[in-house]
Motif scaffolding. Structure first.
Motif, PDB file in Angstrom:
ATOM      1  N   ILE A 125       4.858 -21.857 -13.082  1.00 31.08           N
ATOM      2  CA  ILE A 125       3.626 -22.652 -13.017  1.00 31.08           C
ATOM      3  C   ILE A 125       3.313 -22.890 -11.546  1.00 31.08           C
ATOM      4  O   ILE A 125       4.189 -23.222 -10.754  1.00 31.08           O
ATOM      5  N   SER A 126       2.041 -22.704 -11.184  1.00 31.12           N
ATOM      6  CA  SER A 126       1.715 -22.693  -9.760  1.00 31.12           C
ATOM      7  C   SER A 126       0.257 -23.008  -9.527  1.00 31.12           C
ATOM      8  O   SER A 126      -0.539 -23.180 -10.465  1.00 31.12           O
ATOM      9  N   SER A 127      -0.080 -23.042  -8.248  1.00 34.57           N
ATOM     10  CA  SER A 127      -1.477 -23.237  -7.854  1.00 34.57           C
ATOM     11  C   SER A 127      -2.341 -22.055  -8.281  1.00 34.57           C
ATOM     12  O   SER A 127      -3.570 -22.164  -8.299  1.00 34.57           O
ATOM     13  N   LEU A 128      -1.718 -20.935  -8.660  1.00 38.26           N
ATOM     14  CA  LEU A 128      -2.482 -19.778  -9.120  1.00 38.26           C
ATOM     15  C   LEU A 128      -3.078 -20.009 -10.502  1.00 38.26           C
ATOM     16  O   LEU A 128      -4.092 -19.400 -10.859  1.00 38.26           O
ATOM     17  N   HIS A 129      -2.427 -20.868 -11.314  1.00 39.96           N
ATOM     18  CA  HIS A 129      -2.900 -21.138 -12.674  1.00 39.96           C
ATOM     19  C   HIS A 129      -3.028 -22.646 -12.920  1.00 39.96           C
ATOM     20  O   HIS A 129      -2.843 -23.113 -14.039  1.00 39.96           O
ATOM     21  N   ASP A 130      -3.333 -23.379 -11.849  1.00 40.28           N
ATOM     22  CA  ASP A 130      -3.557 -24.818 -11.990  1.00 40.28           C
ATOM     23  C   ASP A 130      -2.325 -25.522 -12.582  1.00 40.28           C
ATOM     24  O   ASP A 130      -2.451 -26.528 -13.262  1.00 40.28           O
ATOM     25  N   PHE A 131      -1.147 -24.952 -12.335  1.00 36.48           N
ATOM     26  CA  PHE A 131       0.136 -25.499 -12.797  1.00 36.48           C
ATOM     27  C   PHE A 131       0.215 -25.606 -14.323  1.00 36.48           C
ATOM     28  O   PHE A 131       0.909 -26.461 -14.862  1.00 36.48           O
ATOM     29  N   LYS A 132      -0.459 -24.677 -14.996  1.00 37.76           N
ATOM     30  CA  LYS A 132      -0.409 -24.659 -16.460  1.00 37.76           C
ATOM     31  C   LYS A 132       0.323 -23.412 -16.934  1.00 37.76           C
ATOM     32  O   LYS A 132       0.119 -22.327 -16.399  1.00 37.76           O
ATOM     33  N   PRO A 133       1.172 -23.551 -17.961  1.00 42.13           N
ATOM     34  CA  PRO A 133       1.860 -22.367 -18.489  1.00 42.13           C
ATOM     35  C   PRO A 133       0.890 -21.495 -19.284  1.00 42.13           C
ATOM     36  O   PRO A 133       0.095 -21.991 -20.069  1.00 42.13           O
ATOM     37  N   THR A 134       0.964 -20.210 -19.063  1.00 42.84           N
ATOM     38  CA  THR A 134       0.136 -19.254 -19.797  1.00 42.84           C
ATOM     39  C   THR A 134       0.997 -18.045 -20.141  1.00 42.84           C
ATOM     40  O   THR A 134       2.110 -17.872 -19.634  1.00 42.84           O
ATOM     41  N   ASP A 135       0.458 -17.186 -20.992  1.00 36.98           N
ATOM     42  CA  ASP A 135       1.175 -15.948 -21.302  1.00 36.98           C
ATOM     43  C   ASP A 135       1.348 -15.098 -20.034  1.00 36.98           C
ATOM     44  O   ASP A 135       2.351 -14.398 -19.879  1.00 36.98           O
ATOM     45  N   ALA A 136       0.377 -15.201 -19.125  1.00 38.77           N
ATOM     46  CA  ALA A 136       0.431 -14.381 -17.913  1.00 38.77           C
ATOM     47  C   ALA A 136       1.545 -14.811 -16.963  1.00 38.77           C
ATOM     48  O   ALA A 136       2.010 -14.004 -16.149  1.00 38.77           O
ATOM     49  N   ASN A 137       1.954 -16.090 -17.022  1.00 39.96           N
ATOM     50  CA  ASN A 137       3.002 -16.526 -16.098  1.00 39.96           C
ATOM     51  C   ASN A 137       4.353 -16.746 -16.780  1.00 39.96           C
ATOM     52  O   ASN A 137       5.241 -17.389 -16.233  1.00 39.96           O
ATOM     53  N   LYS A 138       4.492 -16.181 -17.978  1.00 41.84           N
ATOM     54  CA  LYS A 138       5.779 -16.231 -18.666  1.00 41.84           C
ATOM     55  C   LYS A 138       6.722 -15.240 -17.991  1.00 41.84           C
ATOM     56  O   LYS A 138       6.374 -14.079 -17.773  1.00 41.84           O
ATOM     57  N   MET A 139       7.914 -15.707 -17.651  1.00 41.44           N
ATOM     58  CA  MET A 139       8.852 -14.872 -16.899  1.00 41.44           C
ATOM     59  C   MET A 139       9.741 -14.041 -17.829  1.00 41.44           C
ATOM     60  O   MET A 139       9.969 -14.415 -18.980  1.00 41.44           O
ATOM     61  N   HIS A 140      10.211 -12.904 -17.300  1.00 33.01           N
ATOM     62  CA  HIS A 140      11.119 -12.026 -18.023  1.00 33.01           C
ATOM     63  C   HIS A 140      12.554 -12.434 -17.703  1.00 33.01           C
ATOM     64  O   HIS A 140      12.832 -12.965 -16.623  1.00 33.01           O
TER      65      HIS A 140
END
Length: 632
Positions: A71-86
């Motif tokens: 979660i980061s400033s790239l996605h407004d600190f919101k969890p999304t499918d795009a920022n799910k880690m492997h």
């Protein structure tokens, strides 16, 4: 194929799918991770940033977790499918590559673990603290993302300026010539920053010290601290300045011929550390924590105790050490509470100190492994342990080239105050390697450190007296400290002084609380008595550095009681240091070892001593004699 058969298989497949689906249903944040290969060239901890390709791979070591989001400033600190880690095939390293990043500015980020826990990156080089950063002035760093998240936030700087090193040919001092100046930035200069400390380099050069040992500068909790409460071991604490400010200080010290030693803390971490937070419950690390013990295994522990038999702890410590050597060009480390690197549980009470200090073969092996790692990085790195262990254990460590702290604060202060009722009360015997069973003087000996009461404070508070002579009087007390410094500096092996000890700093260590801020008293230089002590320290230090006899010469000593002396012999040169620590005049009978025609290094005059002669020494009087005058 018959249509009825096709229908039958479709029904069976549907029923089977439904059964599997119901059996495998997991709540959000608990999806079963599918292992994937960590990209080539990516570090297992921290961020691997490639500015050319505009790609950053973020990693977090978190065994046995079910999901991690970046979660980061790239996605407004919101969890999304795009920022799910492997999760990598090792089952413990989580990673995510982010592409098309800008080449300037910064990314602030955290990891969301199992859909609930927000942690910062334990490998990050810059953190933002919502509670304490507001009190830091004069240092430039990104703003905290207020309203977007909470807790400590990590920062990836996309265009961090690369420091251009100037001192590329620095040659470290011989370890047995070391005179280390222990320094706490907070209490050394009013601005408490690296830039102002750098302005003090001419002061260090005049004094003659050839190494500066900085109290911990890794990100610690709060701002006003000695630094022994670390939370992010790879980040520079912003209260003293940014990373490049520290690099500039190291560089300038190297240009001045002065080595830099970092005081580091790997016995423990504090509660802001992600290494604690990732596996934490009921105010303690859980039994599943792969870095930290659930409970400390030894006395005097603070924070949360590292398990140095854990492979992940060892890897973390090695990664951190390598970073500081390669990125900051430091010349060595002083390891705080090194005796705590053990899983042998001696208990935590003061009564357990004896058991804790006893020989521990497993602890020796841990230290040999770390020392071997450092010497592979750079064979000339200084490895210094605050150990205070069994002599046999310290002998083994010294044989591996490590140096051990040698605390003689008590006996030196008894001597300067003038107390000798018991000859051993102020014995200096532990100055010498023979009393430790060492083959070489691998001892960092000191009479003051950050953690001991100030010599001059005790002199003025409790100094002894006789008639008109009092060890409490400032000029007298400073002269006695000068005599003690001669015995310290001119005995074989490396030495250490605590900041402003060379000026007779006399503020109680408990002033404003033991670890609280202390007055910064540069006005001492205007006092002729204090400046006289500084000049004498300078003479002693330069003699030590410029005469090889002070490295590891043969020693004859008589250093118990009021009158003390030792004689060093190397080749055709001899040095005798003799002084009367009593508060009254004392006589000593000259022995055959002491007899001869000596050069007085204080006056350059000859001093003839004959066997059987009675030498009368006034209270506080001392001599530094040698066969030939010492090199200045």
């Amino acid at each position: 194929m018959n249509r009825s058969i096709v229908v039958f298989y479709l029904i069976v497949l549907f029923i089977g799918f439904q059964a599997c689906d119901k059996k495998g249903v997991t709540p959000p944040g608990e999806e079963i991770p599918v292992p994937s290969t960590l990209p080539s060239g990516v570090a297992e901890g921290g961020v691997t940033w490639d500015k050319g390709s505009r790609k950053a791979t973020f990693t977090l070591i978190a065994p046995n977790k079910k999901s991690v989001n970046l979660i980061s400033s790239l996605h407004d600190f919101k969890p999304t499918d795009a920022n799910k880690m492997h999760v990598a095939s090792d089952g413990q390293t989580w990673w995510l590559t982010v592409e098309n990043l800008p080449t300037s500015g910064h990314v602030t980020y955290q990891f969301l673990v199992d859909g609930e826990l927000k942690v910062a990156d334990p490998y990050c080089h810059l953190v933002l603290d919502p509670d304490h950063d507001r009190y830091i002035q004069g240092v430039d760093f990104p703003a905290y993302p207020t309203g977007k998240t909470n807790g400590i936030v990590s920062v990836l700087e996309l265009d961090a300026p690369v420091y251009s090193w100037k001192a590329n040919s620095f040659s470290r001092p011989n370890p047995y010539d070391l005179v280390i100046y222990e320094l706490l930035v907070r209490d050394f200069v009013q601005k408490h920053d690296y830039k102002t400390v750098q302005d003090s380099i001419p002061y260090f050069q005049r004094l003659g010290v050839n190494a500066i040992q900085l109290l911990p500068v890794q990100e610690f909790e709060g701002n006003l601290s000695w630094g022994y409460n670390p939370s992010f071991h790879l980040a520079v604490d912003k209260y003293y300045g940014r990373a490049n400010d520290l690099k500039a200080l190291v560089d300038a010290l190297h240009e001045a011929g002065i080595a830099v030693i970092l005081d580091v803390v790997y016995n423990h971490a504090f509660g802001q550390s992600p290494l604690a937070q990732l596996f934490f419950n009921n105010a303690a690390p859980t039994a599943q924590n792969p870095w930290l013990n659930r409970a400390a295994t030894h006395p005097y522990n603070v924070g949360y105790d590292f398990n140095h038999e854990s492979a992940l702890t060892k890897q973390f410590v090695k990664d951190v050490l390598k970073y500081w050597v390669e990125e900051f060009h430091v010349d060595g480390f002083r390891f705080d509470l090194s005796k705590g690197f053990t899983q042998k549980n001696s208990g935590t009470s003061e009564s357990a100190v004896g058991a804790w200090s006893a020989y521990d073969a497993s602890r020796v092996q841990i230290w040999k492994e770390y020392n071997d790692f450092l010497k592979r990085l750079d064979p000339e790195l200084y490895v210094i342990l605050e150990h205070f262990g069994d002599d046999q254990e310290e002998q083994e460590l010294a044989e591996e080239g490590m140096f051990l702290w040698n605390n003689l604060n008590y006996v030196f202060n008894e001597a300067t105050m003038g107390y000798h009722n018991d000859p051993k009360q102020s014995s200096f015997k532990r100055l010498f390697k023979s009393e430790h069973g060492f083959a070489k003087p691998n001892l960092i000996t000191y009479m003051e450190s950050h953690d001991e009461e100030r010599i001059q404070y005790k002199n003025q508070q409790w100094g002894n007296s006789a008639g008109n002579y009092s060890a409490k009087d400032l000029p007298t007390a400073l002269q006695r400290t000068e005599m003690a410094a001669a015995f310290l500096m001119l005995s074989p092996g490396p030495k250490m002084i605590w900041q402003f000890g060379e000026l007779g700093y006399d503020i109680d260590i408990n002033h404003n609380g033991r670890t609280g801020e202390k007055p910064i008293l540069w006005d001492y230089l205007k006092d002729s008595n204090r400046y006289g002590l500084y000049k004498q320290y300078s003479k002693l230090i330069h003699w030590k550095r410029r005469n090889t006899i002070f490295r590891d010469a043969a020693v004859f000593e008589q250093v118990e009681g009021a009158v003390k002396y030792f004689i060093l012999s190397e080749g055709g040169q001899q040095v005798m240091v003799i002084g009367n620590f009593g508060v009254e005049s004392n006589e000593i009978t000259i022995t055959a070892q002491m007899a001869g025609t000596w050069k007085d290094n204080m006056t350059q005059a000859n001093k003839v001593l004959a066997t059987g002669q009675k030498l009368n020494l006034k209270a506080g009087e001392h001599y530094i004699l040698s066969s030939t005058l010492l090199n200045n």
